[in-house]
Design an enzyme around this catalytic site. Structure first.
Site, PDB file in Angstrom:
ATOM      1  N   ASN A 142       0.824  -1.205   0.000  1.00  0.00           N
ATOM      2  CA  ASN A 142       0.000   0.000   0.000  1.00  0.00           C
ATOM      3  C   ASN A 142       0.861   1.260   0.000  1.00  0.00           C
ATOM      4  O   ASN A 142       0.456   2.300  -0.500  1.00  0.00           O
ATOM      5  CB  ASN A 142      -0.900  -0.034   1.242  1.00  0.00           C
ATOM      6  CG  ASN A 142      -1.748   1.205   1.383  1.00  0.00           C
ATOM      7  OD1 ASN A 142      -2.623   1.455   0.571  1.00  0.00           O
ATOM      8  ND2 ASN A 142      -1.459   2.020   2.395  1.00  0.00           N
ATOM      9  N   ASP A 208       1.482   6.644   0.492  1.00  0.00           N
ATOM     10  CA  ASP A 208       0.727   5.604  -0.218  1.00  0.00           C
ATOM     11  C   ASP A 208       1.075   5.602  -1.701  1.00  0.00           C
ATOM     12  O   ASP A 208       1.237   6.671  -2.316  1.00  0.00           O
ATOM     13  CB  ASP A 208      -0.779   5.850  -0.083  1.00  0.00           C
ATOM     14  CG  ASP A 208      -1.331   5.267   1.199  1.00  0.00           C
ATOM     15  OD1 ASP A 208      -0.594   5.269   2.209  1.00  0.00           O
ATOM     16  OD2 ASP A 208      -2.487   4.823   1.207  1.00  0.00           O
ATOM     17  N   ASP A 238      -0.143  -6.958   3.208  1.00  0.00           N
ATOM     18  CA  ASP A 238      -0.382  -5.971   4.260  1.00  0.00           C
ATOM     19  C   ASP A 238      -1.415  -4.923   3.825  1.00  0.00           C
ATOM     20  O   ASP A 238      -1.388  -4.462   2.685  1.00  0.00           O
ATOM     21  CB  ASP A 238       0.989  -5.296   4.506  1.00  0.00           C
ATOM     22  CG  ASP A 238       0.991  -4.289   5.613  1.00  0.00           C
ATOM     23  OD1 ASP A 238       0.763  -4.689   6.755  1.00  0.00           O
ATOM     24  OD2 ASP A 238       1.231  -3.100   5.324  1.00  0.00           O
ATOM     25  N   GLU A 280      -4.261  -9.320   4.830  1.00  0.00           N
ATOM     26  CA  GLU A 280      -4.436  -8.612   6.095  1.00  0.00           C
ATOM     27  C   GLU A 280      -5.520  -7.568   5.854  1.00  0.00           C
ATOM     28  O   GLU A 280      -5.266  -6.487   5.350  1.00  0.00           O
ATOM     29  CB  GLU A 280      -3.142  -7.917   6.550  1.00  0.00           C
ATOM     30  CG  GLU A 280      -3.272  -7.433   7.969  1.00  0.00           C
ATOM     31  CD  GLU A 280      -2.717  -6.039   8.254  1.00  0.00           C
ATOM     32  OE1 GLU A 280      -2.604  -5.688   9.437  1.00  0.00           O
ATOM     33  OE2 GLU A 280      -2.413  -5.280   7.319  1.00  0.00           O
ATOM     34  N   HIS A 347       2.330  -9.216  16.048  1.00  0.00           N
ATOM     35  CA  HIS A 347       3.281  -8.123  16.285  1.00  0.00           C
ATOM     36  C   HIS A 347       2.574  -6.803  16.560  1.00  0.00           C
ATOM     37  O   HIS A 347       3.199  -5.847  16.970  1.00  0.00           O
ATOM     38  CB  HIS A 347       4.187  -7.982  15.062  1.00  0.00           C
ATOM     39  CG  HIS A 347       3.408  -7.576  13.842  1.00  0.00           C
ATOM     40  ND1 HIS A 347       2.498  -8.410  13.229  1.00  0.00           N
ATOM     41  CD2 HIS A 347       3.370  -6.420  13.146  1.00  0.00           C
ATOM     42  CE1 HIS A 347       1.945  -7.788  12.212  1.00  0.00           C
ATOM     43  NE2 HIS A 347       2.458  -6.568  12.132  1.00  0.00           N
TER      44      HIS A 347
HETATM   45  C1  GLC Z   1      -0.078  -3.531   9.006  1.00  0.00           C
HETATM   46  C2  GLC Z   1       0.975  -4.063   9.961  1.00  0.00           C
HETATM   47  C3  GLC Z   1       1.351  -2.990  10.946  1.00  0.00           C
HETATM   48  C4  GLC Z   1       1.848  -1.776  10.190  1.00  0.00           C
HETATM   49  C5  GLC Z   1       0.806  -1.302   9.170  1.00  0.00           C
HETATM   50  C6  GLC Z   1       1.358  -0.277   8.242  1.00  0.00           C
HETATM   51  O1  GLC Z   1      -1.268  -3.280   9.656  1.00  0.00           O
HETATM   52  O2  GLC Z   1       0.491  -5.219  10.628  1.00  0.00           O
HETATM   53  O3  GLC Z   1       2.343  -3.441  11.845  1.00  0.00           O
HETATM   54  O4  GLC Z   1       2.126  -0.726  11.089  1.00  0.00           O
HETATM   55  O5  GLC Z   1       0.382  -2.382   8.351  1.00  0.00           O
HETATM   56  O6  GLC Z   1       2.270  -0.859   7.328  1.00  0.00           O
END
Ligand code: GLC
Length: 560
Positions: A142, A208, A238, A280, A347
């Site tokens: 992203n 972005d 991600d 994610e 994490h």
């Molecule tokens: C995702 C990751 C997180 C990070 C975010 C921005 O949510 O899990 O740790 O800060 O992306 O890249």
């Protein structure tokens, strides 16, 4: 439709009016990597039988040589897939999710100075593969770091060829329906730069990317294929819901975001099927399922709300929130190739985003588990604490949580250190906020493993670490012998005489393999009456037929 045709079809939808010559040329350059040996189905959906361990290479054990030395430890624990948190070049202000070079492993992870980074990584991969351990890693798609050369170029002038790799505006009103994700840390999604602003959905040092520019898509595809060709078994995708922006929308889950995922998937499949794409998408399951498409987007996705609902269930001493979460009304069916990835901790913070928990739940879980004000993240929408801290170092509740996650449907992800009850690391947090200049409490749950101390603790069978490690290992070994846990159906049942929710019981079935799993969610012993189907069955951990289940106890009974 063949993957190649699919790529052109998606291109036409994403970029109407833009010549396909760019795509033609791109495909010409990659043909050479096509793998003639298409793996059989068994290998293609390997992720359904995985037990994943997520780790920061450096914090886990210094570098790739260090991880290689611990592969036997992981194998013995029962892990068969590593999810490497970001390992690519980065100024490390967001623990590597701020990538500055998509083609290069960070130098410090190669060990000795001047070592051939790619060779060290490839030899680590080969060692992992030789033990049957697959390796996936994070590619933040992203955004990049503001130190990526595309951005360094882009910010130089409005007519720089890279300017259009990012999103620029004269004011901050564009996309103003998009929420701010890092509440309490960032105030806006726009950052001034010269006489314009650039867009960032996360930290202001993570501009972005602009996927409306097809060159960005091509560049990202090239880096995925590069790592696929080196032998990486898949990628965690991600922040996928935010990848495409449209004015007047919340800039989340837009149809074009799905088209981009379909494009990545078709391309990876074109070269070598079975390279995992793991979404994610911090959203409701009904929205997340869409990221698996008809089996033509990601293979798998995290089940985000299940995680806080497990914590809620344990706090309420009732399995009901878990059962409700997995009901068809809340968690839709997946496409045949789809899979949930489930976790207790990762994490990031224990996230309580209002996207998938109610305000009432958010408040309740926060009150129950945010035991120190310093653990708060995103102004009450998250808690930065390790599993053992959240469970107040009560090994019974920690193991109960593990038993739940290992027996519910899905592929479990274990967060490094949680296998032995690692605690929050305030020293690391202090060091990192000093270095990054952002009060990111998630650094509390990161931090190094002290292997000398750990091996001493593991030698003492009575230690807190041993109690967790050995029982978890046992559970994983049972799980790994039965595909039922990763692939089977689930039916929640109420045992004869049980009160509402105090026992979380269900039957898992795959072919002829059938298990009854019972969890005592309460702090009181409970008398067990087995249903006729499980009469006389014994608990796999102690070979007894259960009469009474201890507080927070659990039994796994093989029925057939
Ligand atoms: C995702 C990751 C997180 C990070 C975010 C921005 O949510 O899990 O740790 O800060 O992306 O890249």
């Amino acid at each position: 439709m063949q993957q190649r045709d699919l790529l052109f079809d998606i291109w036409g939808k994403l970029y109407p009016g833009i010549s396909t010559r760019i795509l033609d040329n791109f495909l010409l350059t990659i043909e050479v990597n096509r793998n003639a040996n298409i793996p059989d189905n068994e290998q293609v959906d390997w992720y359904k039988d995985a037990v994943v361990y997520s780790l920061y290479a450096d914090l886990f054990n210094h570098d790739f040589t260090g991880i290689t030395q611990k592969l036997d430890y992981l194998h013995e624990l029962g892990v068969n897939c590593l999810w490497l948190l970001p390992v690519l070049d980065s100024p490390m202000r967001d623990a590597g999710f701020d990538i500055s070079d998509y083609y290069s492993i960070r130098a410090e992870l190669a060990g000795t100075e001047g070592a051939d980074k790619q060779a060290v990584f490839s030899s680590f991969l080969a060692e992992a593969h030789s033990r049957g351990i697959r390796v996936i890693f994070d590619i933040a798609m992203n955004h990049t770091s503001d130190e990526h050369h595309w951005f360094l170029e882009a910010r130089k002038s409005k007519d720089n060829p890279y300017r259009n790799y990012y999103i620029w505006s004269k004011d901050e009103t564009l996309y103003d329906k998009a929420r701010i994700i890092f509440k309490g840390i960032e105030k806006s999604n726009w950052e001034p730069c010269g006489d314009e602003f650039y867009y960032h959905r996360f930290f202001n040092f993570q501009p972005d990317l602009n996927y409306k520019n097809p060159l960005v898509l091509m560049a990202m595809c090239r880096s995925l294929l590069f790592w696929q060709n080196i032998g990486v078994d898949g990628f965690r995708v991600d922040a996928i819901p935010y990848i495409w922006k449209e004015e007047g929308t919340e800039c989340e889950n837009l149809p074009q975001a799905h088209m981009l995922v379909k494009f990545f998937r078709a391309l990876l499949d074109y070269i070598k099927p079975g390279s995992l794409l793991l979404a994610e998408a911090c959203q409701q399951p009904a929205k997340v399922v869409e990221y698996m498409g008809d089996g033509d987007e990601c293979h798998a996705a995290y089940h985000f709300p299940l995680m806080p609902r497990i914590f809620k269930s344990i706090a309420q001493q009732s399995g009901t929130p878990i059962e409700e979460t997995l009901s068809k009304a809340f968690t839709p069916e997946l496409p045949a190739s789809g899979q949930w990835f489930t976790f207790l901790r990762c994490h990031d913070e224990l996230s309580l985003e209002l996207v998938y928990v109610t305000e009432e739940e958010r408040r309740y879980i926060h009150q129950q588990y945010c035991l120190k004000p310093e653990w708060d993240f995103r102004l009450g929408e998250g808690i930065s604490a390790r599993l053992s801290e959240l469970m107040q170092r009560d090994e019974r509740r920690i193991l109960l949580a593990y038993s739940i996650i290992l027996t519910l449907p899905g592929t479990p992800v274990i967060y490094y250190g949680d296998e032995f009850g690692k605690l929050n690391d305030e020293g690391y947090y202090n060091e990192m906020i000093h270095l990054t200049g952002k009060d990111d409490t998630r650094f509390l749950v990161r931090g190094k493993i002290d292997w000398d101390k750990l091996s001493q603790n593991l030698e003492d069978p009575g230690s807190f670490s041993s109690q967790i490690f050995n029982k978890l290992k046992l559970m994983l070994h049972v799980r790994n012998q039965h595909k039922t846990f990763g692939r089977g159906s689930i039916e929640f049942i109420t045992l004869p005489g049980a009160l509402n929710g105090n026992l979380l019981s269900f039957i898992r079935t795959f072919g002829t393999d059938k298990w009854l799993i019972i969890h005592n969610m309460t702090d009181k012993a409970i008398k067990i009456n087995l249903p006729p189907i499980a009469a006389g069955c014994i608990n796999v951990f102690d070979n007894n037929s259960p009469a009474v289940l201890e507080p927070y106890g659990f039994n796994w009974l093989k029925i057939s």
